[in-house]
Write a protein that holds these residues in place. Structure first.
Motif, PDB file in Angstrom:
ATOM      1  N   VAL A 177      23.467 -21.733 -14.969  1.00 28.30           N
ATOM      2  CA  VAL A 177      25.201 -21.438 -15.220  1.00 28.30           C
ATOM      3  C   VAL A 177      25.997 -20.262 -15.020  1.00 28.30           C
ATOM      4  CG1 VAL A 177      27.417 -22.463 -16.707  1.00 28.30           C
ATOM      5  CG2 VAL A 177      24.683 -23.603 -16.791  1.00 28.30           C
ATOM      6  N   TYR A 206      36.590 -20.835  -7.330  1.00 30.69           N
ATOM      7  CA  TYR A 206      37.638 -22.100  -8.233  1.00 30.69           C
ATOM      8  C   TYR A 206      39.051 -21.604  -8.119  1.00 30.69           C
ATOM      9  CZ  TYR A 206      33.582 -25.356 -10.256  1.00 30.69           C
ATOM     10  OH  TYR A 206      33.216 -25.852 -10.704  1.00 30.69           O
ATOM     11  N   GLU A 228      44.228 -21.206 -12.441  1.00 31.33           N
ATOM     12  CA  GLU A 228      44.510 -20.643 -13.931  1.00 31.33           C
ATOM     13  C   GLU A 228      43.075 -21.962 -14.313  1.00 31.33           C
ATOM     14  OE1 GLU A 228      46.576 -18.724 -15.204  1.00 31.33           O
ATOM     15  OE2 GLU A 228      47.501 -17.858 -13.694  1.00 31.33           O
ATOM     16  N   HIS A 255      39.771 -27.876 -13.672  1.00 34.40           N
ATOM     17  CA  HIS A 255      39.515 -29.362 -14.328  1.00 34.40           C
ATOM     18  C   HIS A 255      40.226 -29.786 -13.757  1.00 34.40           C
ATOM     19  CE1 HIS A 255      42.631 -29.699 -16.373  1.00 34.40           C
ATOM     20  NE2 HIS A 255      43.229 -28.547 -17.453  1.00 34.40           N
ATOM     21  N   CYS A 278      35.157 -21.872 -21.315  1.00 42.99           N
ATOM     22  CA  CYS A 278      37.309 -21.722 -21.498  1.00 42.99           C
ATOM     23  C   CYS A 278      37.371 -21.735 -19.928  1.00 42.99           C
ATOM     24  CB  CYS A 278      38.009 -20.829 -22.965  1.00 42.99           C
ATOM     25  SG  CYS A 278      37.265 -19.134 -22.929  1.00 42.99           S
ATOM     26  N   LEU A 324      35.891 -19.565 -26.002  1.00 41.48           N
ATOM     27  CA  LEU A 324      34.450 -19.247 -26.055  1.00 41.48           C
ATOM     28  C   LEU A 324      33.614 -19.793 -24.578  1.00 41.48           C
ATOM     29  CD1 LEU A 324      31.923 -18.712 -27.674  1.00 41.48           C
ATOM     30  CD2 LEU A 324      31.495 -20.726 -27.705  1.00 41.48           C
ATOM     31  N   ASN A 325      33.035 -18.641 -24.100  1.00 42.67           N
ATOM     32  CA  ASN A 325      32.262 -18.734 -22.810  1.00 42.67           C
ATOM     33  C   ASN A 325      30.925 -17.637 -22.473  1.00 42.67           C
ATOM     34  OD1 ASN A 325      32.083 -18.499 -20.070  1.00 42.67           O
ATOM     35  ND2 ASN A 325      34.925 -18.725 -19.840  1.00 42.67           N
ATOM     36  N   ASN A 326      30.532 -17.814 -22.102  1.00 43.25           N
ATOM     37  CA  ASN A 326      28.560 -17.561 -22.122  1.00 43.25           C
ATOM     38  C   ASN A 326      29.450 -17.165 -20.661  1.00 43.25           C
ATOM     39  OD1 ASN A 326      27.064 -16.219 -23.534  1.00 43.25           O
ATOM     40  ND2 ASN A 326      25.463 -17.875 -22.300  1.00 43.25           N
ATOM     41  N   GLN A 355      34.005 -14.182 -16.074  1.00 47.75           N
ATOM     42  CA  GLN A 355      35.692 -15.698 -16.391  1.00 47.75           C
ATOM     43  C   GLN A 355      36.226 -14.729 -17.371  1.00 47.75           C
ATOM     44  OE1 GLN A 355      34.086 -19.408 -16.390  1.00 47.75           O
ATOM     45  NE2 GLN A 355      34.847 -19.339 -14.375  1.00 47.75           N
ATOM     46  N   ASP A 376      27.198 -17.902 -26.264  1.00 47.24           N
ATOM     47  CA  ASP A 376      26.603 -19.273 -25.629  1.00 47.24           C
ATOM     48  C   ASP A 376      26.885 -20.074 -26.805  1.00 47.24           C
ATOM     49  OD1 ASP A 376      25.075 -21.573 -25.366  1.00 47.24           O
ATOM     50  OD2 ASP A 376      23.458 -20.857 -25.432  1.00 47.24           O
ATOM     51  N   ILE A 425      37.081 -28.859 -22.827  1.00 50.09           N
ATOM     52  CA  ILE A 425      37.490 -29.611 -21.048  1.00 50.09           C
ATOM     53  C   ILE A 425      36.040 -29.438 -20.079  1.00 50.09           C
ATOM     54  CG2 ILE A 425      39.296 -30.016 -19.343  1.00 50.09           C
ATOM     55  CD1 ILE A 425      40.801 -28.144 -21.556  1.00 50.09           C
ATOM     56  N   GLU A 426      35.370 -30.512 -19.816  1.00 53.24           N
ATOM     57  CA  GLU A 426      34.651 -30.431 -18.603  1.00 53.24           C
ATOM     58  C   GLU A 426      33.901 -29.303 -18.709  1.00 53.24           C
ATOM     59  OE1 GLU A 426      36.787 -30.636 -14.801  1.00 53.24           O
ATOM     60  OE2 GLU A 426      37.606 -32.629 -15.534  1.00 53.24           O
ATOM     61  N   ALA A 427      33.049 -28.865 -19.843  1.00 57.61           N
ATOM     62  CA  ALA A 427      32.261 -27.684 -20.239  1.00 57.61           C
ATOM     63  C   ALA A 427      31.282 -27.766 -20.804  1.00 57.61           C
ATOM     64  CB  ALA A 427      32.919 -26.367 -20.780  1.00 57.61           C
ATOM     65  N   HIS A 454      27.393 -28.408 -19.423  1.00 57.07           N
ATOM     66  CA  HIS A 454      26.820 -27.503 -19.471  1.00 57.07           C
ATOM     67  C   HIS A 454      25.559 -26.864 -19.891  1.00 57.07           C
ATOM     68  CE1 HIS A 454      28.535 -26.082 -16.013  1.00 57.07           C
ATOM     69  NE2 HIS A 454      29.538 -26.159 -16.122  1.00 57.07           N
TER      70      HIS A 454
HETATM   71  C1  LIG Z   1      34.102 -26.214 -15.505  1.00 60.59           C
HETATM   72  S1  LIG Z   1      34.596 -24.366 -16.608  1.00 60.59           S
HETATM   73  C2  LIG Z   1      35.579 -25.088 -17.538  1.00 60.59           C
HETATM   74  C3  LIG Z   1      36.391 -24.418 -18.016  1.00 60.59           C
HETATM   75  C4  LIG Z   1      38.196 -24.424 -18.310  1.00 60.59           C
HETATM   76  N1  LIG Z   1      37.357 -25.334 -19.803  1.00 60.59           N
HETATM   77  C5  LIG Z   1      39.045 -24.976 -17.434  1.00 60.59           C
HETATM   78  O1  LIG Z   1      39.325 -25.874 -18.126  1.00 60.59           O
HETATM   79  O2  LIG Z   1      39.471 -24.356 -16.934  1.00 60.59           O
HETATM   80  C6  LIG Z   1      33.027 -24.831 -17.362  1.00 60.59           C
HETATM   81  C7  LIG Z   1      33.112 -23.148 -18.205  1.00 60.59           C
HETATM   82  O3  LIG Z   1      32.372 -23.453 -19.669  1.00 60.59           O
HETATM   83  C8  LIG Z   1      31.706 -22.341 -19.228  1.00 60.59           C
HETATM   84  N2  LIG Z   1      30.193 -22.515 -19.754  1.00 60.59           N
HETATM   85  C9  LIG Z   1      28.671 -22.862 -19.381  1.00 60.59           C
HETATM   86  N3  LIG Z   1      28.154 -22.479 -20.003  1.00 60.59           N
HETATM   87  C10 LIG Z   1      28.230 -22.024 -21.488  1.00 60.59           C
HETATM   88  C11 LIG Z   1      27.157 -21.802 -22.148  1.00 60.59           C
HETATM   89  N4  LIG Z   1      26.006 -22.233 -23.012  1.00 60.59           N
HETATM   90  N5  LIG Z   1      28.114 -20.896 -23.139  1.00 60.59           N
HETATM   91  C12 LIG Z   1      29.413 -20.779 -23.870  1.00 60.59           C
HETATM   92  N6  LIG Z   1      30.461 -21.853 -22.291  1.00 60.59           N
HETATM   93  C13 LIG Z   1      29.474 -21.909 -21.008  1.00 60.59           C
HETATM   94  C14 LIG Z   1      31.093 -22.439 -17.862  1.00 60.59           C
HETATM   95  O4  LIG Z   1      31.134 -20.599 -18.418  1.00 60.59           O
HETATM   96  C15 LIG Z   1      32.694 -21.486 -18.088  1.00 60.59           C
HETATM   97  O5  LIG Z   1      34.033 -21.497 -18.201  1.00 60.59           O
END
Ligand SMILES: C[S@@+](CC[C@H](N)C(=O)[O-])C[C@H]1O[C@@H](n2cnc3c(N)ncnc32)[C@H](O)[C@@H]1O
Length: 428
Positions: free
Chosen positions: A133, A144, A150, A153, A191, A211-213, A217, A240, A257-259, A262
């Motif tokens: 990821v 993106y 910004e 989704h 995020c 929260l983001n890994n 970003q 994570d 949101i769409e996260a 993963h």
């Molecule tokens: C499609 S993006 C959506 C971002 C945001 N929610 C938006 O709508 O703009 C998915 C996000 O999930 C984060 N992500 C994926 N796996 C993750 C994990 N294991 N822990 C934290 N963040 C994660 C990605 O880094 C990315 O920022």
């Protein structure tokens, strides 16, 4: 560079991006010798512009836009070209995120190997989800931002509504469903660069932690928070979402949101969200899911699923029913759930559909993507974009094809919505 590409470069530069509003562009000085490269690049576009016949503009654009174009070309040509150059430079210099520019091609190869089209297996993707990821977002984030702005989704959309308006409305909907109140402490799981975080925080006067890994970003998100002044109330944490660094019962509300698509395992992720949420409070999300119409024995369906997985950095897209089960298993009471794609007056995949053309979301259209493809090709050729950039564009193109087909056949949704509550009595 052919004529269509040249015309597209002209059109795309007329379309403002959120980035051009919020960020002061910096040119990549590390790409030494920059002055020569910049000169070559400017000459390259100037030459293309002067060679181009304008016939196809009449087909592509209404008359007033053609007039506007000639006006811009004559009186603001220099500014126009420098804007074009800045946009292209931005994309080129940020391509690869935190990956060393020399390592981009090898990162692309490693990323591709996780996926079905290159012999990869689901178990391997799940076992190595962090690497898979993070590589994906290092490689794809600048594309993106270039295409979507910004917020990364989709959204259900009304007739007459611009894509950007629908994206904001989709964020406001989540805030309203959560019943956010001024001063509350909210967690945004996965995020991105914080588009929804900034919008929701300003909309509801809450403090949102993103929260983001993905380190790249987060650094972009911090910069944008500073520019918009949201840095006083909102912050980012790099971690994570399967192992969050927060004490139990910390947040008044959580959204994703769409996260969480993963996550290698939905239950593990929802259980962590449950743990950090205060009792009696809510979690709301938009999940990427295969719907009940998905038939695992259908090869076409499997191909579409695999295209979305490689194009979007996913270990395995779950069924809506599996997400619902996982929520309940984690201890949540499901207040309500629905696939919001079902009632959307305009299909959510419209911006990516090759039969659709829109000036306001031009970069996502087939013409815009054709332009980007050729621009990236040119930038890679002259050494401004790292080697491997075109390959990233290729798997993103696969994603677009899979998403549109998945949407048309109604076997996939990026907006399976649920509102779930952590019971009062359970202090787990
Ligand atoms: C499609 S993006 C959506 C971002 C945001 N929610 C938006 O709508 O703009 C998915 C996000 O999930 C984060 N992500 C994926 N796996 C993750 C994990 N294991 N822990 C934290 N963040 C994660 C990605 O880094 C990315 O920022």
């Amino acid at each position: 560079m052919n004529n269509v590409t040249v015309h597209c470069t002209i059109v795309v530069s007329l379309v403002p991006t959120s980035r051009s509003h919020t960020q002061s562009h910096t040119l990549p000085c590390h790409l030494f010798p920059f002055s020569i490269q910049s000169l070559v690049f400017t000459l390259f576009f100037n030459l293309s512009l002067s060679l181009s016949p304008f016939i196809s503009l009449y087909i592509l654009l209404p008359f007033h836009r053609v007039l506007r174009f000639f006006y811009l070309l004559s009186s603001k040509r220099r500014r126009f070209l420098s804007l074009l150059e800045e946009v292209a430079m931005d994309l080129a210099s940020n391509l690869g995120g935190k990956i060393d520019k020399q390592e981009v091609l090898s990162a692309v190869e490693q990323y591709e190997k996780y996926h079905v089209f290159h012999g990869g297996q689901e178990e391997e993707r799940k076992a190595n989800y962090t690497d898979m990821v993070n590589k994906y977002y290092d490689l794809a984030t600048s594309f993106y931002e270039f295409g979507w702005g910004e917020s990364f989704h989709f959204a259900p959309r009304w007739k007459g509504e611009e894509l950007r308006e629908s994206i904001k409305r989709h964020e406001h909907f989540l805030a309203l469903q959560l019943g956010l109140k001024p001063g509350q402490k909210v967690l945004d799981v996965g995020c991105g660069i914080g588009g929804p975080l900034r919008e929701i925080s300003r909309f509801s006067f809450t403090s949102v932690t993103g929260l983001n890994n993905n380190e790249y970003q987060i650094s972009r998100g911090k910069e944008l928070n500073r520019i918009t002044g949201v840095d006083k109330t909102c912050d980012f944490v790099k971690a994570d979402f399967m192992k969050m660094p927060f004490p139990d019962n910390s947040f008044d509300a959580v959204y994703a949101i769409e996260a969480t698509c993963h996550a290698p395992d939905a239950y593990g992720c929802y259980k962590e969200i449950y743990r950090v949420l205060k009792p009696g409070q809510c979690f709301a999300a938009y999940e990427w899911c295969m719907t009940d119409s998905f038939d695992p024995s259908n090869q076409e369906h499997q191909k579409i699923k695999a295209e979305i997985e490689i194009g979007d950095g996913l270990p395995d897209i779950r069924l809506t029913t599996k997400c619902l089960e996982a929520l309940k298993q984690a201890g949540f009471e499901v207040v309500w759930e629905k696939d919001l794609a079902v009632d959307s007056p305009l299909p959510w995949y419209l911006p990516l559909d090759t039969s659709h053309f829109s000036l306001s979301s031009f970069r996502l259209t087939s013409v815009g993507r054709f332009f980007t493809k050729n621009m990236v090709k040119a930038l890679e050729f002259i050494g401004l974009a790292p080697k491997g950039s075109q390959r990233v564009q290729d798997f993103l193109e696969k994603a677009a094809e899979g998403l549109v087909e998945g949407g048309k056949r109604e076997i996939f949704t990026p907006m399976y919505f649920f509102l779930a509550r952590k019971p009062d009595s359970n202090s787990d």
